[in-house]
Design an enzyme around this catalytic site. Structure first.
Site, PDB file in Angstrom:
ATOM      1  N   GLU A  34       0.842  -1.200   0.000  1.00  0.00           N
ATOM      2  CA  GLU A  34       0.000   0.000   0.000  1.00  0.00           C
ATOM      3  C   GLU A  34       0.877   1.250   0.000  1.00  0.00           C
ATOM      4  O   GLU A  34       1.815   1.361   0.793  1.00  0.00           O
ATOM      5  CB  GLU A  34      -0.921   0.014   1.217  1.00  0.00           C
ATOM      6  CG  GLU A  34      -1.810   1.239   1.323  1.00  0.00           C
ATOM      7  CD  GLU A  34      -2.587   1.542   0.051  1.00  0.00           C
ATOM      8  OE1 GLU A  34      -2.466   2.674  -0.444  1.00  0.00           O
ATOM      9  OE2 GLU A  34      -3.289   0.631  -0.451  1.00  0.00           O
ATOM     10  N   GLY A  40      -8.045   1.936   0.748  1.00  0.00           N
ATOM     11  CA  GLY A  40      -8.157   2.475  -0.601  1.00  0.00           C
ATOM     12  C   GLY A  40      -9.114   3.646  -0.713  1.00  0.00           C
ATOM     13  O   GLY A  40      -9.524   4.264   0.269  1.00  0.00           O
ATOM     14  N   GLY A 197     -23.418  10.488 -13.200  1.00  0.00           N
ATOM     15  CA  GLY A 197     -23.325   9.127 -12.698  1.00  0.00           C
ATOM     16  C   GLY A 197     -23.479   9.126 -11.191  1.00  0.00           C
ATOM     17  O   GLY A 197     -23.859  10.143 -10.589  1.00  0.00           O
ATOM     18  N   ALA A 284     -17.070  15.088 -12.520  1.00  0.00           N
ATOM     19  CA  ALA A 284     -17.464  13.720 -12.162  1.00  0.00           C
ATOM     20  C   ALA A 284     -17.800  12.963 -13.447  1.00  0.00           C
ATOM     21  O   ALA A 284     -18.898  12.476 -13.641  1.00  0.00           O
ATOM     22  CB  ALA A 284     -18.657  13.743 -11.215  1.00  0.00           C
ATOM     23  N   ASP A 326     -11.376  -2.304  -9.862  1.00  0.00           N
ATOM     24  CA  ASP A 326     -11.506  -1.223 -10.839  1.00  0.00           C
ATOM     25  C   ASP A 326     -10.447  -1.288 -11.930  1.00  0.00           C
ATOM     26  O   ASP A 326     -10.713  -0.979 -13.089  1.00  0.00           O
ATOM     27  CB  ASP A 326     -11.417   0.134 -10.144  1.00  0.00           C
ATOM     28  CG  ASP A 326     -12.629   0.448  -9.284  1.00  0.00           C
ATOM     29  OD1 ASP A 326     -13.554  -0.390  -9.243  1.00  0.00           O
ATOM     30  OD2 ASP A 326     -12.649   1.519  -8.653  1.00  0.00           O
ATOM     31  N   HIS A 460     -45.300  -7.309   7.207  1.00  0.00           N
ATOM     32  CA  HIS A 460     -46.111  -6.088   7.155  1.00  0.00           C
ATOM     33  C   HIS A 460     -46.067  -5.396   8.511  1.00  0.00           C
ATOM     34  O   HIS A 460     -46.140  -6.054   9.548  1.00  0.00           O
ATOM     35  CB  HIS A 460     -47.566  -6.452   6.828  1.00  0.00           C
ATOM     36  CG  HIS A 460     -48.499  -5.280   6.889  1.00  0.00           C
ATOM     37  ND1 HIS A 460     -48.598  -4.358   5.872  1.00  0.00           N
ATOM     38  CD2 HIS A 460     -49.366  -4.875   7.863  1.00  0.00           C
ATOM     39  CE1 HIS A 460     -49.493  -3.444   6.207  1.00  0.00           C
ATOM     40  NE2 HIS A 460     -49.974  -3.733   7.411  1.00  0.00           N
TER      41      HIS A 460
END
Length: 481
Positions: A34, A40, A197, A284, A326, A460
């Protein structure tokens, strides 16, 4: 201390640290490298701290509508940006420490520094050239750092970073990425958000709740373009009711910078240009994989559009080298990275029954107000595939729990294959749908049919009852509408 391992993982985000833990559980000698901070982007700058910010915004929204709940606040509810940010950073700090504990508990070595692949089974770790570490999250003074390390298997889990558009690059002052948007030193009066997004819409929602004049500019015809068009349209209507300005089928073609403001030139599809002056702009427009400076080119690792190419088990074209999360391509989601990492390491360890991930069954969640969540095919995609489908819909306005909560604006949409009864898509917008979606994810993974869902008893009063009603509606059997 030995520098040879069974597995070395580069990157300690959700994919990396979960993979390391599973590797240790399987008896593999494991290390994780790291360069910045454990957890991260997701834990430190993404998923977790943004939800802390949005929770503060939610509380403020409720307080500002206290009278609708029969309550009167003595005094004015205000947002102190310093305190809101401090809470968000504190949440990240707590979880960062939790990851450190898990590494120690599972006897995983943490190597601090920046890794570069020199051979398929070897890395050289250099100095931490980018230590983005806050005072409450200092880098431990560990014994492992610079040096050469070897492993039978090396897994790249280096994540992604904000994508920048040429000429509109973030500068940290006037043009923000999510890094700056998450830690504002003041609350702007006006804001342009470029991209709708999940990241863009969440920040737009947060800042609007804080009283900021927000304009969202989206290139596509719908906001949150990956979502079902009907859900997207519903969400847009609700966001606009809250005062957000949304411009679709448009792009920010140029940004002029002032001393303490920006002027965005917004070009629509018909070529017309309008200018919007605001205190700040948030870029973004997506993210891109962190594949640079890893030594991939020298090893001949195949990449495509900024991501490492892998098979269904995380394998690259170079033996002994893997990638997850990613950096290995979309969908760029933390839960996808975690599951991808588990599949990868279990395949390496020879665990029986491991199979590739079905990306069609990965849920997506956006935590704006109203929330949006989905899994599987949209109605348009199902039709594109030539599927004969049944579609069910159910409104929050007909649900007792939603009305009691004061959250009666929303809908649930389900899509079934008409021939088989297979649930192939579920789409939601409204309060707490990010918590509800997992019910449909489980159903899809178990290949549940409409008949089985109809015979499932939902408690419910709950919001979850709407899930069943949507199924019933798809087959003309809806009860409470």
């Amino acid at each position: 201390m030995s520098t040879a391992y069974d597995v070395i993982i580069i990157g300690s985000g959700p994919g990396g640290y979960v993979t390391a833990i599973r590797a240790a559980q399987l008896g593999l000698k494991t290390a994780i490298v790291e360069r910045e901070h454990l957890g991260g982007i997701c834990l430190n700058w993404g998923c977790i701290p943004t939800k802390a910010l949005l929770r503060s915004a939610e509380i403020l929204d409720h307080a500002n509508h206290a009278k609708s709940y029969g309550l009167t606040l003595n005094g004015t509810m205000t947002a102190e940006v310093k305190d809101v940010v401090a809470r968000s950073r504190g949440v990240s700090a707590r979880l960062n420490g939790g990851v450190a504990f898990l590494m120690k508990k599972n006897k995983i070595d943490v190597i601090w520094g920046e890794a570069k692949l020199t051979k398929p089974n070897e890395i050289v770790v250099g100095k931490m050239t980018k230590p983005v570490v806050e005072p409450q999250n200092p880098v431990p003074k560990g014994v492992l750092g610079e040096g050469t390390y070897t492993a039978k298997h090396i897994i790249v889990a280096t994540g992604a970073r904000p994508r920048a558009l040429p000429g509109i690059e973030p500068d940290g002052k006037l043009i923000w990425t999510y890094f700056e948007a998450m830690k504002p030193d003041f609350m702007p009066k006006s804001l342009v958000v470029m991209g709708s997004g999940a990241i863009g819409i969440e920040f737009a929602s947060f800042y609007r709740s804080m009283g900021v004049d927000v304009t969202v500019v989206e290139l596509m015809a719908n906001i949150m373009p990956v979502e079902d068009a009907e859900i997207s349209a519903f969400a847009r209507k609700q966001l606009e009711k809250r005062g957000l300005k949304i411009i679709t089928e448009a792009k920010v073609s140029k940004v002029e910078k002032g001393a303490n403001s920006i002027t965005a030139h917004v070009e629509t599809k018909d070529g017309k240009v309008q200018t919007i002056t605001a205190d700040r702009l948030i870029s973004a427009v997506g993210v891109q994989g962190n594949i640079e400076n890893l030594g991939l080119e020298a090893l001949g690792v195949k990449t495509d559009r900024g991501c490492i190419v892998i098979d269904g088990y995380g394998k690259t074209n170079v033996p002994g080298l893997y990638a997850i999360g990613d950096v290995a391509g979309p969908p760029m989601l933390a839960h996808k990275a975690e599951h991808e990492g588990v599949i990868c390491i279990e395949k390496i360890a020879g665990v029986p029954g491991v199979h590739p991930m079905d990306k069609a069954k990965i849920p997506g969640c956006t935590y704006c107000n109203p929330q949006v969540a989905s899994v599987g095919l949209t109605e348009a995609k199902a039709k594109e595939q030539g599927r004969d489908i049944r579609v069910g819909r159910y409104s929050f306005a007909a649900n007792g729990k939603a009305i009691a909560l004061g959250e009666d604006q929303g809908m649930i949409k389900t899509i079934f294959d008409k021939k088989t009864g297979e649930l192939i898509g579920a789409h939601m917008v409204g309060a707490e749908v990010t918590e509800l979606i997992q019910g449909f994810v489980v159903a899809m993974n178990l290949e549940t049919t409409e008949e089985e869902l109809m015979h499932t008893i939902f408690p419910h009063p709950t919001l979850s009852e709407m899930m069943k009603e949507s199924v019933l509606d798809a087959y003309g059997k809806v009860l409470n509408a």
